[in-house]
Every structure is written in C-alpha cells, then in structure tokens.
Design a protein around this motif. Structure first.
Motif, short mmCIF file in Angstrom:
data_model
loop_
_atom_site.label_atom_id
_atom_site.label_comp_id
_atom_site.label_asym_id
_atom_site.label_seq_id
_atom_site.Cartn_x
_atom_site.Cartn_y
_atom_site.Cartn_z
N GLU A 26 0.45 -1.16 -0.06
CA GLU A 26 0.31 -0.28 -0.24
C GLU A 26 1.17 1.70 -0.06
O GLU A 26 0.92 2.08 -1.01
CB GLU A 26 -0.68 0.32 0.88
CG GLU A 26 -1.91 -1.06 0.96
CD GLU A 26 -2.40 -0.32 -0.07
OE1 GLU A 26 -3.03 0.05 -0.49
OE2 GLU A 26 -3.29 -1.95 -1.23
N THR A 30 0.51 4.58 -3.32
CA THR A 30 0.92 5.58 -2.55
C THR A 30 1.69 6.51 -3.66
O THR A 30 1.73 7.35 -3.85
CB THR A 30 0.81 5.82 -1.04
OG1 THR A 30 -0.27 5.40 -0.94
CG2 THR A 30 0.60 7.48 -0.59
N ALA A 51 -1.53 -3.46 -8.90
CA ALA A 51 -1.22 -3.73 -7.24
C ALA A 51 -1.21 -5.49 -7.52
O ALA A 51 -1.90 -5.92 -7.94
CB ALA A 51 -2.59 -3.15 -6.65
#
Length: 231
Positions: A26, A30, A51
């Motif tokens: 994550e 970001t 992802a």
C-alpha cells in the motif's frame, strides 16, 4: 486509456517492485500514485500502476517517446535522491526494465486492441524470462506467435510480448510477457494443467521455453491507476 500496440514506437518501461507485506504494498502504491499524478516529464506518454495479487508488490507500465527522454528522467536529481531512496526503503527488490513491443495477440472479442485500464476487470499476469543473448530471438518467437493457440483457451483475453533492451538492477537479456485473463480461476486452470494433459503444441512450446529460459518469475496484478500526458 493506454493501448499496447506493435504499431506504436514507444519505449515501454516496466518498473517491477517486490515487497514483504500488504502494508508495504500500500505504501508503494501511494508513492507511485504521487509520481504518476505529478508526471510532466518531456517525452512521457502514460503510466499505469498495478497492485500485486499473488505476492506483495507493484508494477508500473510506462510508455515513453524514446530512450533519450527516459535517460533525462533517470539523470534528474529528483529520481536519484528522492524516488529511488524512498522505494529502496519499502521494497525487497527493484527492476526497471526497458522494452520494445514485438508481438500482441487478443481474443477475437477484443478486436485486436490491448487496453490497459483500471476501468477494466482484467486479471493481469506479468512474466519475466531471463535468457542468454544468443537465445533471446527464439524465446521471443516461442512466447509470441508460438502461443497464438491461446485464443482457444477459456478465459484468455490477450498477451503481449516485449523484447528486453536493457534494465536497471537486472543482468543479461530478458523477455517479458504481459497477459490479461478473465479471472484468477481461468488463469490458474490454464497454469496448473498437468503437463501430460496439455495439447501437443503447448507441450512442445512449454518444453522449449523451459530449455531456453535461464530463470523465470511471475506475479499477478490488478490495474489500480492510470494517467496519460495531457490529463
């Protein structure tokens, strides 16, 4: 949305990052999102962030006008002193792969277009095959037109084959396959078919690929963000 096409003369860069936890993935997403949303580099065409699914990690498929434009980005102070250090802190592996598209194939329903977008529900598979320089051309042929029978496999959508040109944090020649499937289940049914049950053409092709590739690694992804120049 970005299109993968042999008719374009873009340099395609695949930045592949591995990490050890979902939380670090994550963080990677970001940081990558910030870079993509702020991108205004000369010669930059598009970036599409993926992802990791099977293993924590990310992939960024980036299209550039030329290698010269990319080198300007790599030579910049921001890349050397901010971007790389941030990623090194939260990754277990980094590969920045420069590639030339050499083959695409799609299920007839896609009309020959390989679209890459978070608005689609593709289950994406990225394979990196390392190979001896002398064997790269044969491997590319086997991975590309040698697998056009994939159009008859349930759940298959597309596959695109890239010739590795050079890379950071990778040694030797390589080839990359970027494939799209209907679902995780469809891909795993294809992947896990026992070798003895594979149709003859696939069996022969897989055996020769295994002989040529000196190392292979694979991860699966979902596209989560994209942006193109001018947006």
């Amino acid at each position: 949305m970005p299109i993968i096409s042999t008719e374009d003369n873009y340099l395609t860069v695949l930045n592949l990052f591995t990490t050890d936890t979902p939380a670090h993935q994550e963080q990677l997403l970001t940081e990558m999102g910030k870079i993509v949303d702020a991108a205004a580099y000369e010669g930059w065409i598009s970036s599409t962030v993926h992802a990791g699914q099977d293993s924590p990690g990310t992939a960024n498929l980036i299209q550039w006008r030329s290698g010269e434009d990319l080198q300007k980005r790599y030579a910049g102070e921001e890349f050397k002193h901010r971007t790389l250090p941030v990623f090194r802190e939260i990754t277990t592996g980094i590969r920045l792969l420069q590639n030339e598209i050499v083959h695409t194939c799609t299920h007839p329903a896609l009309g020959g277009r390989v679209e890459v977008s978070p608005d689609r529900d593709d289950y994406t598979v990225i394979e990196v095959h390392q190979v001896r320089d002398a064997d790269q051309a044969e491997l590319l042929k086997l991975l590309g037109e040698g697998q056009d029978w994939l159009v008859n496999v349930p759940g298959y959508r597309s596959h695109s084959v890239f010739k590795g040109l050079q890379g950071m944090f990778v040694e030797g020649a390589f080839a990359v396959v970027y494939a799209q499937w209907d679902s995780k289940e469809a891909y795993e049914a294809f992947r896990d078919l026992p070798h003895g049950r594979k149709p003859g053409p696939r069996r022969t092709n897989d055996e020769r690929i295994a002989e040529l590739a000196t190392a292979t690694d694979t991860n699966t992804y979902r596209v989560v963000h994209t942006r193109a120049a001018g947006q």
